[in-house]
Design a protein around this motif. Structure first.
Motif, PDB file in Angstrom:
ATOM      1  N   ALA A 419      44.043  46.355  26.185  1.00 53.81           N
ATOM      2  CA  ALA A 419      43.968  47.759  25.779  1.00 53.81           C
ATOM      3  C   ALA A 419      45.117  48.553  26.386  1.00 53.81           C
ATOM      4  N   THR A 420      45.586  49.549  25.661  1.00 50.24           N
ATOM      5  CA  THR A 420      46.725  50.350  26.123  1.00 50.24           C
ATOM      6  C   THR A 420      46.400  51.152  27.376  1.00 50.24           C
ATOM      7  N   THR A 421      45.132  51.304  27.681  1.00 40.33           N
ATOM      8  CA  THR A 421      44.731  52.013  28.895  1.00 40.33           C
ATOM      9  C   THR A 421      44.429  51.066  30.045  1.00 40.33           C
ATOM     10  N   SER A 422      44.758  49.787  29.894  1.00 41.16           N
ATOM     11  CA  SER A 422      44.515  48.794  30.933  1.00 41.16           C
ATOM     12  C   SER A 422      45.843  48.152  31.342  1.00 41.16           C
ATOM     13  N   SER A 423      45.778  46.951  31.943  1.00 38.70           N
ATOM     14  CA  SER A 423      46.972  46.271  32.438  1.00 38.70           C
ATOM     15  C   SER A 423      46.704  44.780  32.548  1.00 38.70           C
ATOM     16  N   VAL A 424      47.768  44.014  32.717  1.00 42.28           N
ATOM     17  CA  VAL A 424      47.626  42.572  32.931  1.00 42.28           C
ATOM     18  C   VAL A 424      46.827  42.307  34.204  1.00 42.28           C
ATOM     19  N   HIS A 425      47.138  43.018  35.276  1.00 49.47           N
ATOM     20  CA  HIS A 425      46.456  42.810  36.548  1.00 49.47           C
ATOM     21  C   HIS A 425      44.956  43.095  36.426  1.00 49.47           C
ATOM     22  N   GLU A 426      44.618  44.158  35.762  1.00 45.35           N
ATOM     23  CA  GLU A 426      43.208  44.497  35.596  1.00 45.35           C
ATOM     24  C   GLU A 426      42.480  43.423  34.798  1.00 45.35           C
ATOM     25  N   THR A 427      43.142  42.858  33.822  1.00 46.58           N
ATOM     26  CA  THR A 427      42.547  41.788  33.022  1.00 46.58           C
ATOM     27  C   THR A 427      42.327  40.533  33.867  1.00 46.58           C
ATOM     28  N   MET A 428      43.306  40.209  34.701  1.00 50.77           N
ATOM     29  CA  MET A 428      43.154  39.045  35.592  1.00 50.77           C
ATOM     30  C   MET A 428      41.991  39.229  36.566  1.00 50.77           C
ATOM     31  N   VAL A 429      41.876  40.423  37.138  1.00 46.32           N
ATOM     32  CA  VAL A 429      40.784  40.699  38.077  1.00 46.32           C
ATOM     33  C   VAL A 429      39.432  40.586  37.371  1.00 46.32           C
ATOM     34  N   HIS A 430      39.357  41.102  36.154  1.00 48.39           N
ATOM     35  CA  HIS A 430      38.110  41.030  35.386  1.00 48.39           C
ATOM     36  C   HIS A 430      37.694  39.579  35.155  1.00 48.39           C
ATOM     37  N   ASP A 431      38.630  38.745  34.692  1.00 47.29           N
ATOM     38  CA  ASP A 431      38.294  37.355  34.405  1.00 47.29           C
ATOM     39  C   ASP A 431      37.925  36.592  35.675  1.00 47.29           C
ATOM     40  N   THR A 432      38.625  36.899  36.749  1.00 47.68           N
ATOM     41  CA  THR A 432      38.327  36.258  38.032  1.00 47.68           C
ATOM     42  C   THR A 432      36.893  36.550  38.464  1.00 47.68           C
ATOM     43  N   ALA A 433      36.497  37.798  38.389  1.00 45.98           N
ATOM     44  CA  ALA A 433      35.141  38.189  38.792  1.00 45.98           C
ATOM     45  C   ALA A 433      34.084  37.601  37.868  1.00 45.98           C
ATOM     46  N   LEU A 434      34.419  37.515  36.570  1.00 49.08           N
ATOM     47  CA  LEU A 434      33.460  37.037  35.580  1.00 49.08           C
ATOM     48  C   LEU A 434      32.959  35.627  35.891  1.00 49.08           C
ATOM     49  N   LEU A 435      33.855  34.768  36.394  1.00 50.07           N
ATOM     50  CA  LEU A 435      33.511  33.357  36.559  1.00 50.07           C
ATOM     51  C   LEU A 435      33.143  32.973  37.987  1.00 50.07           C
ATOM     52  N   ALA A 436      33.153  33.950  38.898  1.00 51.60           N
ATOM     53  CA  ALA A 436      32.898  33.642  40.311  1.00 51.60           C
ATOM     54  C   ALA A 436      31.514  33.030  40.522  1.00 51.60           C
ATOM     55  N   LYS A 437      30.506  33.566  39.872  1.00 48.13           N
ATOM     56  CA  LYS A 437      29.137  33.078  40.069  1.00 48.13           C
ATOM     57  C   LYS A 437      28.997  31.639  39.573  1.00 48.13           C
ATOM     58  N   LEU A 438      29.607  31.345  38.428  1.00 48.16           N
ATOM     59  CA  LEU A 438      29.519  29.985  37.904  1.00 48.16           C
ATOM     60  C   LEU A 438      30.256  28.993  38.794  1.00 48.16           C
ATOM     61  N   ALA A 439      31.397  29.409  39.325  1.00 45.91           N
ATOM     62  CA  ALA A 439      32.145  28.534  40.224  1.00 45.91           C
ATOM     63  C   ALA A 439      31.291  28.157  41.436  1.00 45.91           C
ATOM     64  N   ALA A 440      30.585  29.148  41.968  1.00 48.06           N
ATOM     65  CA  ALA A 440      29.709  28.873  43.113  1.00 48.06           C
ATOM     66  C   ALA A 440      28.527  28.001  42.707  1.00 48.06           C
ATOM     67  N   GLN A 441      27.964  28.280  41.538  1.00 41.51           N
ATOM     68  CA  GLN A 441      26.797  27.522  41.058  1.00 41.51           C
ATOM     69  C   GLN A 441      27.110  26.038  40.903  1.00 41.51           C
ATOM     70  N   TYR A 442      28.308  25.732  40.402  1.00 44.29           N
ATOM     71  CA  TYR A 442      28.685  24.333  40.181  1.00 44.29           C
ATOM     72  C   TYR A 442      29.437  23.735  41.373  1.00 44.29           C
ATOM     73  N   ASN A 443      29.522  24.497  42.480  1.00 40.30           N
ATOM     74  CA  ASN A 443      30.212  24.036  43.682  1.00 40.30           C
ATOM     75  C   ASN A 443      31.650  23.611  43.374  1.00 40.30           C
ATOM     76  N   LEU A 444      32.335  24.487  42.637  1.00 36.72           N
ATOM     77  CA  LEU A 444      33.719  24.223  42.241  1.00 36.72           C
ATOM     78  C   LEU A 444      34.678  24.890  43.213  1.00 36.72           C
ATOM     79  N   SER A 445      35.752  24.212  43.557  1.00 38.57           N
ATOM     80  CA  SER A 445      36.856  24.890  44.234  1.00 38.57           C
ATOM     81  C   SER A 445      37.510  25.795  43.195  1.00 38.57           C
ATOM     82  N   TYR A 446      37.625  27.071  43.524  1.00 40.15           N
ATOM     83  CA  TYR A 446      37.982  28.078  42.513  1.00 40.15           C
ATOM     84  C   TYR A 446      39.320  28.709  42.860  1.00 40.15           C
TER      85      TYR A 446
END
Length: 586
Positions: A419-446
């Motif tokens: 979105a024109t009101t967002s940024s690449v960095h904000e998108t990366m942070v969003h995706d990182t947070a989105l998958l954190a719980k699953l990474a922990a659930q599957y005991n993945l090095s993230y």
């Protein structure tokens, strides 16, 4: 869907990476929280970027049609030519010949000197040279990275900033299994008396050929420009312009970049005009969304499939993909955005928009409740929803090589248009947070975008910029106030072209066109030209009124453009060159 919603539907540098670090789960969530806070505090200059736009959106003023004075006789002569069947036949032949030369490009092609598939552009260059002899006699041509075309039509007054007209030579590939679905063969350039058919007829050889015809015809009329005109034709726009426009941009910076903002304006492929709410609206693109491809990769030890773990890499990847699709980006309609300005303009000038709906649009300027209600109505249309939000699409998935072997690796690619009101960095942070719980659930090095956030077992989850070509949302071209002179000139040219092509009286408002700011959901070659001009417009005056059945042909079967649209595009580029040549305000 309510009647109200139906009536209002509209078709309309990453932050520096931190050093490697290892976190436990508690530290991970602290990191994500701090990142979110940081994003709120980091100034993205968005307010400044859109400041000029807010004023425009409040009233959506219009300029008068702009007709060249010094070039009036030249334009009149060319207008007479455009009305003849002989010229129409010649113009159709010019475009049909260009379509008949397949110039397909594919993703991931190596450098020009390393892949013979690039050689398809050599016969296309020969065709242009033969078809437009005056252009190739009177203009200076430089070939950049072998197949990029950079023409210069030198003006007599070097104190005037040049203008840049851009297009691309390449086309998307035709899937062999779809060839029998085409009404006419995809590279036939067939003319049925109304449409020229074939891959590239609309995207973007009509734009390229329209420019070439305009200049060839101006040269035939003996016109010599005061202001320099530059043409830049890339050859891999459909594959992100890495070989073509990227090299052309660098070449133009070397040649014209002594001063900041060396070009008065840039016009590349983009918007056209269509009927909306009983009014004809032209929508030159003045902004572009950002871009990020995220590579998701899951690894785990292999083994025999007869002794499987609870979750294979493919199983874990599948769950991650579901997590993405179950959690799309939050959709917000910002007053400081071009799509919102477009909505305001539709309300200001849409002749048949119901009064209640106009009232809702106007009330949204000050009422957050009305703004949210308007958003909910607008996003019923997926096209408009995609304009205002960061999107995500899982486009590629791969894993496994044999039925009796556990897959050691599986990966997917998620394409984001930011979105024109967002940024690449904000998108990366969003995706990182989105998958954190699953990474922990599957005991993945993230590990996400270079930062190791979790140390798990022998299995891993990695997120990274897939191709290293992420793109921030583009700077917004000024559309009101000081600095918007180029937009006003473009608007006046659009109005003059539309009226002249239909024989309309410029003094009458009947049938006239309304020019409003627009943007597309995709990107163009202008991503490499940001530092060449503050005034970048994605627009080639393509008539889409009543041609909805043709629009799906772009990037798929049955691509076509009408002969009348081609003639009007030629008139547009001719008028634009003449108007820019005599303007002293850009």
């Amino acid at each position: 869907m309510s009647k109200e919603k139906q009536d209002l539907l509209l078709l309309a540098p990453p932050a520096p990476r931190t050093s490697q670090r290892t976190f436990n789960l508690k530290s991970l969530f602290l990191f994500l929280l701090l990142s979110a806070i940081t994003l709120r505090c980091v100034p993205l200059n968005l307010a400044a970027r859109y400041d000029h736009e807010t004023t425009f959106a409040s009233s959506c003023p219009q300029v008068d049609a702009l007709v060249p004075q010094r070039g009036a006789d030249v334009l009149a002569n060319i207008s007479d030519l455009l009305a003849t069947s002989t010229f129409k036949t010649k113009a159709v032949s010019w475009l049909a010949g260009a379509v008949q030369i397949p110039t397909e490009v594919f993703d991931g092609m190596p450098a020009v000197e390393e892949d013979e598939r690039w050689e398809v552009f050599a016969p296309f260059h020969d065709y242009l040279s033969d078809a437009f002899p005056l252009v190739h006699t009177m203009l200076d041509l430089t070939k950049v990275n072998t197949y990029g075309l950079l023409y210069e039509w030198k003006g007599s007054d070097k104190s005037l900033k040049p203008i840049l007209l851009a297009a691309h030579q390449d086309v998307v590939p035709v899937e062999p299994e779809t060839e029998d679905q085409w009404t006419h063969p995809p590279f036939s350039g067939h003319y049925d008396g109304e449409y020229i058919w074939g891959r590239g007829s609309s995207d973007d050889k009509s734009g390229l050929i329209g420019i070439m015809i305009a200049i060839e015809t101006l040269l035939e009329q003996g016109f010599a420009p005061t202001r320099t005109v530059v043409l830049a034709y890339g050859f891999d726009e459909e594959a992100s312009g890495l070989q073509g426009a990227s090299a052309l941009g660098a070449a133009m910076r070397d040649r014209y970049g002594e001063d900041d903002d060396p070009f008065a304006f840039i016009v590349d492929e983009g918007g056209g005009f269509t009927d909306r709410y009983g009014t004809v609206f032209a929508t030159p693109g003045v902004a572009e969304k950002g871009y990020l491809d995220v590579h998701l990769e899951v690894t785990s030890p292999g083994g025999h499939s007869s002794v499987p773990p609870a979750h294979t890499t493919i199983g874990m990847l599948s769950r991650i993909v579901v997590e993405y699709e179950d959690n799309p980006y939050k959709v917000e309609l910002s007053r400081d955005s071009i799509p919102y300005a477009l909505v305001q303009c539709h309300a200001a000038h849409g002749a048949t928009m119901p009064k209640k709906l106009k009232h809702l649009v106007r009330r949204s300027r000050r009422s957050n409740e009305a703004l949210n209600k308007l958003r909910d109505v607008l996003i019923e249309d997926n096209q408009f929803k995609s304009l205002i939000s960061t999107t995500q699409a899982v486009d590629i998935v791969h894993g496994g090589v044999k039925s009796n072997a556990l897959p050691e690796q599986a990966y997917a690619l998620v394409n984001h248009r930011i979105a024109t009101t967002s940024s690449v960095h904000e998108t990366m942070v969003h995706d990182t947070a989105l998958l954190a719980k699953l990474a922990a659930q599957y005991n993945l090095s993230y590990t996400a975008f270079g930062d190791t956030l979790l140390r798990g077992g022998s299995r891993t989850l990695t997120l990274k910029d897939a191709y290293g070509r992420s793109l921030e949302p583009a700077p917004v071209s000024p559309i009101a106030g000081k600095g918007s002179e180029a937009y006003q000139l473009l608007s006046g040219t659009i109005k003059a072209t539309h009226a002249a092509h239909r024989g309309l009286d410029l003094a009458s408002k009947a049938g006239q066109i309304t020019v409003v700011p627009g943007m597309k959901t995709g990107n163009t070659d202008t991503r490499y030209y940001w530092d060449l001009s503050r005034n970048i417009f994605r627009y080639n005056h393509k008539n889409t009124i009543g041609s909805g059945e043709r629009l799906p042909g772009v990037h798929t079967v049955n691509e076509a453009v009408s002969a009348d649209s081609l003639l009007e595009m030629i008139r547009f580029f001719t008028t634009l060159i003449l108007n820019a040549d005599e303007s002293r305000h850009i």
